[in-house]
Scaffold this motif. Structure first.
Motif, PDB file in Angstrom:
ATOM      1  N   GLU A   1       0.805  -1.465  -0.113  1.00  0.00           N
ATOM      2  CA  GLU A   1       0.173  -0.383   0.217  1.00  0.00           C
ATOM      3  C   GLU A   1       0.838   1.207  -0.043  1.00  0.00           C
TER       4      GLU A   1
ATOM      5  N   LEU B   1      -1.957  -6.083  -8.280  1.00  0.00           N
ATOM      6  CA  LEU B   1      -3.172  -6.317  -8.676  1.00  0.00           C
ATOM      7  C   LEU B   1      -3.647  -6.832  -7.507  1.00  0.00           C
TER       8      LEU B   1
ATOM      9  N   ASN C   1      -3.227  -7.866  -4.990  1.00  0.00           N
ATOM     10  CA  ASN C   1      -2.792  -6.918  -3.258  1.00  0.00           C
ATOM     11  C   ASN C   1      -4.322  -5.945  -3.251  1.00  0.00           C
ATOM     12  N   GLN C   2      -4.955  -5.740  -4.478  1.00  0.00           N
ATOM     13  CA  GLN C   2      -6.267  -4.937  -4.717  1.00  0.00           C
ATOM     14  C   GLN C   2      -7.455  -6.395  -5.088  1.00  0.00           C
TER      15      GLN C   2
ATOM     16  N   SER D   1      -2.852  -0.429 -11.256  1.00  0.00           N
ATOM     17  CA  SER D   1      -3.728  -1.341 -10.382  1.00  0.00           C
ATOM     18  C   SER D   1      -4.372  -0.485 -10.128  1.00  0.00           C
ATOM     19  N   ASN D   2      -3.988   0.924  -9.626  1.00  0.00           N
ATOM     20  CA  ASN D   2      -5.537   1.868  -9.092  1.00  0.00           C
ATOM     21  C   ASN D   2      -5.966   2.025 -10.599  1.00  0.00           C
TER      22      ASN D   2
ATOM     23  N   LYS E   1      -7.922  -1.109 -10.461  1.00  0.00           N
ATOM     24  CA  LYS E   1      -9.490  -1.494  -9.413  1.00  0.00           C
ATOM     25  C   LYS E   1     -10.759  -0.209 -10.356  1.00  0.00           C
TER      26      LYS E   1
ATOM     27  N   LYS F   1     -13.932  -0.832  -7.793  1.00  0.00           N
ATOM     28  CA  LYS F   1     -12.806  -0.959  -6.094  1.00  0.00           C
ATOM     29  C   LYS F   1     -12.374  -0.099  -5.134  1.00  0.00           C
ATOM     30  N   SER F   2     -13.092   0.882  -5.646  1.00  0.00           N
ATOM     31  CA  SER F   2     -12.536   2.048  -5.020  1.00  0.00           C
ATOM     32  C   SER F   2     -13.444   2.530  -3.641  1.00  0.00           C
ATOM     33  N   LYS F   3     -12.688   2.546  -2.740  1.00  0.00           N
ATOM     34  CA  LYS F   3     -13.189   3.168  -1.378  1.00  0.00           C
ATOM     35  C   LYS F   3     -14.673   4.380  -2.065  1.00  0.00           C
TER      36      LYS F   3
ATOM     37  N   CYS G   1      -9.890   0.061   5.851  1.00  0.00           N
ATOM     38  CA  CYS G   1      -7.497   0.516   5.631  1.00  0.00           C
ATOM     39  C   CYS G   1      -7.646   1.436   6.031  1.00  0.00           C
TER      40      CYS G   1
ATOM     41  N   LEU H   1      -6.829   4.906  -2.965  1.00  0.00           N
ATOM     42  CA  LEU H   1      -7.459   5.088  -2.835  1.00  0.00           C
ATOM     43  C   LEU H   1      -9.043   5.067  -3.162  1.00  0.00           C
TER      44      LEU H   1
END
Lengths: 593, 80
Positions: free
Chosen positions: A5, A55, A57-58, A223-224, A227, A232-234, A363, A382
């Motif tokens: 992270e 990825l 990790n995501q 990867s962000n 994601k 899959k974002s916060k 998180c 994030l």
């Protein structure tokens, strides 16, 4: 994995990645699987290996295809049976300024920019046509050589100006295309330092587009993007008050002595944090508070005349003496979102540790001081955006309406009675080109009311929308407190006279509103029209969708199959007719037509 | 003495990057004698050596460093 992270140590990532990859693969069970092709203008193996672990990790497990060295364009444009067989869902075009073989000398710059743009454009169109995939394209960082020094950005034949114009053309295309994303390496190279980024040894020795030390950063950002595109974002922040939203401790120093003073250095830090949070709120991120204090005392701080954030900017204020971890659990429940969609910001390392140890999935970014809040949250990706829908912009208002509904619900003993007083109206129709963006977003975001947890890119959704044997039904819901927008999507495939529900999701905001009945009614009606007599439903446990385990049973389906992993198949026969199940929601036509 | 110490230090780097905790190096070790030492790990090994000694290799040095002996030579030439 904390080590992957933000702010990760690039060297540690390079050194330890193989070990970490093993650890990640052992730990997690439920991965979203994606096929990703990297078409490179330079060596891409390093990038692939790094992207793979970021990825993982995501929560995304990728299978990769790599183009031959430097053959990004040829492999995309010409017949390519290998890539065809791989059938990429995501294509990353890893090009950069090193691929700009020569800058235009004679031609006027506009003509030259157009030529390069067309070269790339042709490739994107070809990929879209062949694979209907999501495309991630690097923009260009600034060139090493400036012909005219400082005037290079100004003069009409300057290299810097050329890069700026070309990037601008890329952005115009990206704005018009739903599943086309820019990876902003121009920004990344500035953050990293352009001279180190364009490392000579990396290029001349190994043909790496950028320094190997910069690759973890690039892989992380890629990867962000992936994601975010997969929803899959916060979604929300849980914020502490003392020394997080203002300087000092409110009880101790007297109510008016907290530092939010625009004239003091310390006060400015917190006010800038307020401004940043407000921009997040405006694009749909929910703000909440968890603070150890007496309610009234804590509230006093937010009512401070200098405070930019006001009490009404927050969805939930948990100002009490409870443990932070239990407040976070409550907040997730009240907002009806997963704990892992929350980000907890607290200046106090002990509180952060408490939350981490408690097993709450939120998180918890690490900070050493208040001036790091904004840059850390921003660089962490994030809250990376893929596509901001109208619903995102109105999300805060929707949650307020939900609070009002809750108050009303408490006054009713008969639930049906309560539902009727809501005066609900739903539009249930087939997905159109116009709303496919929001629908894709919803499909990829829902975890709890999600029967199969299949994920689709926007391009795949568009494909299905055009296909006659696939129905994408969406439902939007409004009531007397306001509109919820599009909140449910059901995808059905027609095959052999049977209607297979391959996916059904519903936003947790509208659970227990009988909308599932209305949706099934609509589906049954469509089936009857087409003379389809059987509907089949599927449930695949994902670890998060326990909620809908018995959905089909409650809708009158019969279980026809169950395997050892808990996957179930359900069937509903329409031969003897179908009686409508929804009597609380009034079905109306879409207002658009 | 100094060369021995460096040998130990780079052995540690090799062990982590190549994920082989038992690995032993001698002056003659090279990509042919150590299976995991391929051209890709070479990139990471050199980057990690740079990071460890806070130096940046020049390209002519990188081209030379194709064996443990040559790596140590370059480090000694650097006066480390």
């Amino acid at each position: 994995m904390k080590e992957l992270e933000y702010p990760f140590d690039a060297h540690e990532v390079l050194r330890e990645r193989r070990k970490w990859k093993k650890a990640l693969l052992e730990n997690k069970k439920h991965y979203i699987k994606k096929r990703i092709a990297i078409l490179g203008g330079s060596t891409t193996r390093e990038l692939r290996e790094l992207l793979e672990i970021f990825l993982l990790n995501q929560g995304i497990k990728a299978e990769f295809y790599e183009s031959g060295y430097g053959r990004f364009w040829e492999e995309a444009v010409f017949d390519n049976s290998k890539l065809d067989a791989f059938l990429p869902e995501i294509v990353i075009i890893h090009t950069n300024i090193r691929n700009m073989v020569s800058f235009p000398m004679q031609k006027t710059q506009d003509v030259a920019v157009n030529e390069v743009y067309e070269f790339y454009h042709q490739m994107w169109e070809s990929l879209e046509q062949k694979y209907g995939c999501m495309i991630i394209q690097n923009n260009f960082e600034y060139p090493i050589v400036r012909k005219y020094g400082n005037q290079d950005a100004v003069r009409t034949d300057g290299n810097v100006r050329f890069v700026n114009l070309l990037n601008e053309r890329f952005y115009t295309y990206a704005n018009a295309k739903s599943s086309f994303y820019i990876c902003d390496i121009q920004y990344l190279s500035a953050v990293f330092g352009l001279d180190s980024w364009l490392d000579a040894a990396g290029w001349y020795m190994y043909k790496y587009a950028m320094s190997i030390q910069a690759m973890p950063l690039l892989a992380f950002h890629l990867s962000n993007i992936v994601k975010a595109a997969l929803g899959k974002s916060k979604k929300a922040l849980v914020l502490d008050l003392d020394n997080t939203l203002w300087g000092g401790v409110i009880g101790e120093e007297g109510e008016n002595r907290i530092d939010l003073n625009p004239e003091s250095a310390y006060g400015q830090i917190f006010l800038d944090f307020h401004k940043y949070l407000l921009t997040l709120k405006q694009r749909g991120i929910l703000l909440t508070v968890s603070s150890k204090n007496d309610y009234e005392t804590g509230l006093q701080g937010l009512k401070d005349p200098e405070s930019i954030l006001k009490p009404e900017d927050f969805q939930i204020l948990k100002i009490n003496w409870e443990r932070k971890s239990s407040n976070i659990r409550e907040i997730a429940k009240e907002l009806n979102i997963l704990e892992e969609s929350l980000v907890f910001v607290d200046d106090n390392p002990a509180e952060r540790e408490e939350v981490r140890q408690s097993g709450v999935a939120a998180c918890v970014p690490e900070f050493s001081c208040a001036e790091e809040f904004v840059t850390h949250l921003e660089r962490s990706g994030l809250f990376e955006v893929s596509d901001i829908s109208a619903d995102d912009l109105g999300r805060n208002a929707m949650y307020y309406a939900e609070t009002e509904r809750k108050k009303m619900r408490e006054n009713f003993s008969d639930y049906k009675e309560y539902l009727k007083t809501l005066q609900m109206e739903a539009v249930i129709e087939k997905c159109s080109q116009k709303n496919v963006g929001r629908i894709t977003q919803l499909v990829n975001k829902c975890n709890q009311f999600n029967v199969t947890t299949k994920r689709f890119t926007q391009a795949q959704m568009e494909e299905m929308q055009k296909d006659d044997s696939t129905w994408i039904l969406y439902g939007s819901l409004k009531d007397k407190f306001g509109s919820n927008g599009i909140v449910t999507v059901l995808i059905a495939k027609l095959e052999g006279g049977i209607c297979h529900i391959i996916l059904w999701v519903m936003s947790c905001r509208v659970l227990k509103r009988d909308l599932e009945y209305a949706m099934l009614d609509a589906l049954a009606e469509k089936c009857t029209e087409q003379n389809i007599q059987t509907i089949k439903g599927y449930y695949y446990p994902s670890g998060k969708n326990e909620l809908v385990k018995d959905l089909y049973q409650s809708l009158g389906f019969e279980k026809v199959q169950e395997d050892s992993t808990g996957n179930t198949v359900w069937e509903r026969n329409l031969k003897e007719g179908y009686r409508k199940q929804n009597d609380c929601i009034c079905i109306t036509k879409s207002e658009e037509e | 003495m100094n060369r021995e110490m460096k040998m130990q230090e780079i052995t540690e780097i090799f062990r982590t990057v190549l994920e082989s905790p038992e690995l032993c190096l001698d002056e003659d070790s090279n990509p042919d004698s150590i299976e995991e030492w391929d051209s890709y790990s070479q990139v990471v090994i050199l980057a990690e050596i740079e990071n460890f000694y806070h130096i940046k290799f020049q390209i002519f040095e990188m081209k030379k460093m194709n064996s443990v002996k040559n790596i140590l030579d370059v480090l000694c030439e650097r006066g480390l």
